[in-house]
Design a protein around this motif. Structure first.
Motif, PDB file in Angstrom:
ATOM      1  N   ALA A   1      14.268 -23.029 -53.820  1.00  0.00           N
ATOM      2  CA  ALA A   1      12.868 -23.381 -53.635  1.00  0.00           C
ATOM      3  C   ALA A   1      12.038 -22.103 -53.711  1.00  0.00           C
ATOM      4  CB  ALA A   1      12.662 -24.055 -52.282  1.00  0.00           C
ATOM      5  N   PRO A   2      11.023 -22.038 -54.584  1.00  0.00           N
ATOM      6  CA  PRO A   2      10.209 -20.826 -54.685  1.00  0.00           C
ATOM      7  C   PRO A   2       9.405 -20.605 -53.413  1.00  0.00           C
ATOM      8  CG  PRO A   2       9.241 -22.593 -55.969  1.00  0.00           C
ATOM      9  CD  PRO A   2      10.568 -23.094 -55.498  1.00  0.00           C
ATOM     10  N   GLN A   3       9.132 -19.342 -53.121  1.00  0.00           N
ATOM     11  CA  GLN A   3       8.457 -19.023 -51.870  1.00  0.00           C
ATOM     12  C   GLN A   3       6.953 -19.265 -51.937  1.00  0.00           C
ATOM     13  OE1 GLN A   3       9.308 -15.066 -50.524  1.00  0.00           O
ATOM     14  NE2 GLN A   3       8.375 -15.362 -48.522  1.00  0.00           N
ATOM     15  N   PHE A   4       6.355 -19.031 -53.102  1.00  0.00           N
ATOM     16  CA  PHE A   4       4.895 -19.085 -53.176  1.00  0.00           C
ATOM     17  C   PHE A   4       4.371 -20.089 -54.200  1.00  0.00           C
ATOM     18  CE2 PHE A   4       5.930 -14.668 -51.923  1.00  0.00           C
ATOM     19  CZ  PHE A   4       5.375 -14.682 -50.654  1.00  0.00           C
ATOM     20  N   GLU A   5       5.171 -20.502 -55.136  1.00  0.00           N
ATOM     21  CA  GLU A   5       4.693 -21.387 -56.190  1.00  0.00           C
ATOM     22  C   GLU A   5       5.381 -22.739 -56.095  1.00  0.00           C
ATOM     23  OE1 GLU A   5       7.487 -19.883 -59.806  1.00  0.00           O
ATOM     24  OE2 GLU A   5       5.922 -18.533 -59.096  1.00  0.00           O
ATOM     25  N   SER A   6       4.731 -23.748 -56.665  1.00  0.00           N
ATOM     26  CA  SER A   6       5.309 -25.089 -56.647  1.00  0.00           C
ATOM     27  C   SER A   6       6.145 -25.308 -57.904  1.00  0.00           C
ATOM     28  CB  SER A   6       4.199 -26.146 -56.568  1.00  0.00           C
ATOM     29  OG  SER A   6       3.345 -26.037 -57.701  1.00  0.00           O
ATOM     30  N   VAL A   7       7.086 -26.226 -57.823  1.00  0.00           N
ATOM     31  CA  VAL A   7       7.914 -26.571 -58.977  1.00  0.00           C
ATOM     32  C   VAL A   7       7.852 -28.074 -59.193  1.00  0.00           C
ATOM     33  CG1 VAL A   7       9.475 -24.626 -58.706  1.00  0.00           C
ATOM     34  CG2 VAL A   7       9.963 -26.754 -57.513  1.00  0.00           C
ATOM     35  N   ASP A   8       8.100 -28.482 -60.419  1.00  0.00           N
ATOM     36  CA  ASP A   8       8.104 -29.898 -60.764  1.00  0.00           C
ATOM     37  C   ASP A   8       9.459 -30.484 -60.374  1.00  0.00           C
ATOM     38  OD1 ASP A   8       8.088 -32.419 -61.891  1.00  0.00           O
ATOM     39  OD2 ASP A   8       7.210 -31.765 -63.792  1.00  0.00           O
ATOM     40  N   PRO A   9       9.504 -31.412 -59.410  1.00  0.00           N
ATOM     41  CA  PRO A   9      10.803 -31.964 -58.983  1.00  0.00           C
ATOM     42  C   PRO A   9      11.538 -32.684 -60.104  1.00  0.00           C
ATOM     43  CG  PRO A   9       8.970 -33.197 -58.027  1.00  0.00           C
ATOM     44  CD  PRO A   9       8.382 -31.979 -58.644  1.00  0.00           C
ATOM     45  N   VAL A  10      10.806 -33.230 -61.066  1.00  0.00           N
ATOM     46  CA  VAL A  10      11.450 -33.906 -62.198  1.00  0.00           C
ATOM     47  C   VAL A  10      12.209 -32.889 -63.048  1.00  0.00           C
ATOM     48  CG1 VAL A  10      11.066 -35.256 -64.293  1.00  0.00           C
ATOM     49  CG2 VAL A  10       9.732 -35.744 -62.225  1.00  0.00           C
ATOM     50  N   VAL A  11      11.596 -31.723 -63.256  1.00  0.00           N
ATOM     51  CA  VAL A  11      12.247 -30.662 -64.028  1.00  0.00           C
ATOM     52  C   VAL A  11      13.485 -30.156 -63.290  1.00  0.00           C
ATOM     53  CG1 VAL A  11      11.990 -28.317 -64.936  1.00  0.00           C
ATOM     54  CG2 VAL A  11      10.128 -29.973 -65.191  1.00  0.00           C
ATOM     55  N   VAL A  12      13.346 -29.954 -61.976  1.00  0.00           N
ATOM     56  CA  VAL A  12      14.470 -29.480 -61.170  1.00  0.00           C
ATOM     57  C   VAL A  12      15.619 -30.483 -61.237  1.00  0.00           C
ATOM     58  CG1 VAL A  12      15.258 -28.984 -58.820  1.00  0.00           C
ATOM     59  CG2 VAL A  12      13.073 -28.083 -59.622  1.00  0.00           C
ATOM     60  N   GLU A  13      15.315 -31.767 -61.113  1.00  0.00           N
ATOM     61  CA  GLU A  13      16.360 -32.797 -61.157  1.00  0.00           C
ATOM     62  C   GLU A  13      17.104 -32.768 -62.486  1.00  0.00           C
ATOM     63  OE1 GLU A  13      16.304 -37.492 -61.808  1.00  0.00           O
ATOM     64  OE2 GLU A  13      15.560 -36.913 -59.822  1.00  0.00           O
ATOM     65  N   ARG A  14      16.388 -32.643 -63.583  1.00  0.00           N
ATOM     66  CA  ARG A  14      17.042 -32.632 -64.900  1.00  0.00           C
ATOM     67  C   ARG A  14      17.924 -31.390 -65.054  1.00  0.00           C
ATOM     68  NH1 ARG A  14      17.277 -34.976 -69.655  1.00  0.00           N
ATOM     69  NH2 ARG A  14      17.441 -33.760 -71.563  1.00  0.00           N
ATOM     70  N   LEU A  15      17.432 -30.240 -64.598  1.00  0.00           N
ATOM     71  CA  LEU A  15      18.228 -29.019 -64.676  1.00  0.00           C
ATOM     72  C   LEU A  15      19.510 -29.152 -63.863  1.00  0.00           C
ATOM     73  CD1 LEU A  15      15.443 -26.288 -64.326  1.00  0.00           C
ATOM     74  CD2 LEU A  15      16.730 -26.863 -66.402  1.00  0.00           C
ATOM     75  N   MET A  16      19.388 -29.708 -62.644  1.00  0.00           N
ATOM     76  CA  MET A  16      20.557 -29.811 -61.772  1.00  0.00           C
ATOM     77  C   MET A  16      21.517 -30.918 -62.228  1.00  0.00           C
ATOM     78  SD  MET A  16      20.080 -27.240 -60.041  1.00  0.00           S
ATOM     79  CE  MET A  16      21.548 -27.384 -59.021  1.00  0.00           C
ATOM     80  N   LEU A  17      20.990 -31.948 -62.867  1.00  0.00           N
ATOM     81  CA  LEU A  17      21.876 -32.951 -63.473  1.00  0.00           C
ATOM     82  C   LEU A  17      22.702 -32.306 -64.588  1.00  0.00           C
ATOM     83  CD1 LEU A  17      19.668 -36.175 -63.665  1.00  0.00           C
ATOM     84  CD2 LEU A  17      21.835 -35.930 -62.438  1.00  0.00           C
ATOM     85  N   GLY A  18      22.060 -31.409 -65.345  1.00  0.00           N
ATOM     86  CA  GLY A  18      22.793 -30.674 -66.366  1.00  0.00           C
ATOM     87  C   GLY A  18      23.899 -29.833 -65.768  1.00  0.00           C
ATOM     88  N   VAL A  19      23.607 -29.193 -64.627  1.00  0.00           N
ATOM     89  CA  VAL A  19      24.622 -28.412 -63.919  1.00  0.00           C
ATOM     90  C   VAL A  19      25.766 -29.320 -63.480  1.00  0.00           C
ATOM     91  CG1 VAL A  19      25.093 -27.076 -61.816  1.00  0.00           C
ATOM     92  CG2 VAL A  19      23.020 -26.611 -63.154  1.00  0.00           C
ATOM     93  N   ALA A  20      25.420 -30.457 -62.881  1.00  0.00           N
ATOM     94  CA  ALA A  20      26.438 -31.379 -62.370  1.00  0.00           C
ATOM     95  C   ALA A  20      27.332 -31.906 -63.490  1.00  0.00           C
ATOM     96  CB  ALA A  20      25.761 -32.535 -61.640  1.00  0.00           C
ATOM     97  N   VAL A  21      26.721 -32.337 -64.579  1.00  0.00           N
ATOM     98  CA  VAL A  21      27.481 -32.922 -65.688  1.00  0.00           C
ATOM     99  C   VAL A  21      28.421 -31.889 -66.299  1.00  0.00           C
ATOM    100  CG1 VAL A  21      27.249 -33.766 -68.051  1.00  0.00           C
ATOM    101  CG2 VAL A  21      25.857 -34.760 -66.246  1.00  0.00           C
ATOM    102  N   THR A  22      27.959 -30.645 -66.449  1.00  0.00           N
ATOM    103  CA  THR A  22      28.804 -29.623 -67.075  1.00  0.00           C
ATOM    104  C   THR A  22      29.880 -29.102 -66.126  1.00  0.00           C
ATOM    105  OG1 THR A  22      27.116 -27.949 -66.542  1.00  0.00           O
ATOM    106  CG2 THR A  22      27.077 -28.900 -68.751  1.00  0.00           C
ATOM    107  N   LEU A  23      29.848 -29.525 -64.873  1.00  0.00           N
ATOM    108  CA  LEU A  23      30.934 -29.230 -63.936  1.00  0.00           C
ATOM    109  C   LEU A  23      31.885 -30.419 -63.778  1.00  0.00           C
ATOM    110  CD1 LEU A  23      29.058 -27.302 -61.089  1.00  0.00           C
ATOM    111  CD2 LEU A  23      30.734 -26.371 -62.690  1.00  0.00           C
TER     112      LEU A  23
END
Length: 238
Positions: free
Chosen positions: A107-129
């Motif tokens: 989680a960034p300390q000062f800026e916001s992130v798009d949860p949809v983008v984070v979910e897709r990135l982490m799904l990619g991590v999960a699938v490739t593991l």
């Protein structure tokens, strides 16, 4: 008698190891363990001058390349360097020790992130593991209905985590007690969270994250064997 043409597949270089062996859908990369699927038959392909045999399967429900769930990207070197990793030793309800590794997006300390983008990135991590949606009983922080081969290897300065689709590995900081247990057991539970978590979260905050994410089906997991030696280039954590 007419012969039905076999369904064309995506190009071989675009397929992960899990898609090639039929563990994941060959079109949308959805893990197929404990899911209805269609066997597309053994296929022979050539890659870099070598003859390969693959065993593709697809989701029982129709899915197409380019659909909403299609082709999650493998983690980039930049994402791998950003990921947060937490090693834990715990016991099952029967008192058996197990080692786990929680991987999350920081989680960034000062800026916001798009949860949809984070979910897709982490799904990619999960699938490739090779991870699949986790089943979390109250007595264990993660029980995986899948088994992966050599996703983790122990090295002199800690451990490496290996992904499909990329030559880069994630370096895990040294934790002697955790490494000893992993080496003794020869396996480790890998849990991937789809939501961000602060890199400086306390133990209580991590427990709350696991409980809430598990209840919301936001955790993916796999039990991996441990490789005997380092397999790929490693990214040093910044």
């Amino acid at each position: 008698m007419p012969v039905k043409a076999r369904q064309p597949l995506p190009p071989l270089p675009e397929l992960t190891d899990a898609q090639r062996r039929g563990a994941d859908c060959v079109f949308c990369a959805t893990p197929l363990r404990n899911r209805a699927s269609v066997d597309l038959g053994m296929r022979r392909r050539t890659e870099q001058g070598q003859q390969l045999t693959i065993h593709p399967r697809r989701c029982a429900a129709a899915c197409r390349p380019g659909s909403a769930s299609a082709a999650l990207p493998p983690p980039t070197p930049g994402l791998i360097a950003q990921l947060s990793a937490r090693t834990t030793l715990d016991r099952t309800g029967s008192g058996r020790t197990f080692a786990s590794l929680l991987i999350t997006h920081p989680a960034p300390q000062f800026e916001s992130v798009d949860p949809v983008v984070v979910e897709r990135l982490m799904l990619g991590v999960a699938v490739t593991l090779g991870a699949v949606p986790a089943v979390l009983p109250t007595v264990v922080p993660g029980r995986a209905p899948s088994f992966s081969v050599d996703r983790v290897s122990l090295v002199s300065a800690g451990a490496l985590v290996h992904f499909d689709g990329t030559p880069w590995s994630m370096r895990i900081a040294e934790s002697p007690g955790w490494s000893r247990v992993v080496a003794s057991l020869g396996r480790v539970l890998i849990v991937v969270g789809l939501d961000e978590l602060s890199p400086v979260a306390s133990a209580a905050e991590v427990d709350e994250y696991i409980e809430c994410a598990g209840a919301a089906d936001r955790l993916y997991a796999t039990v991996s064997s441990v490789a005997d030696r380092r397999r790929r280039a490693a990214l040093r954590r910044p």
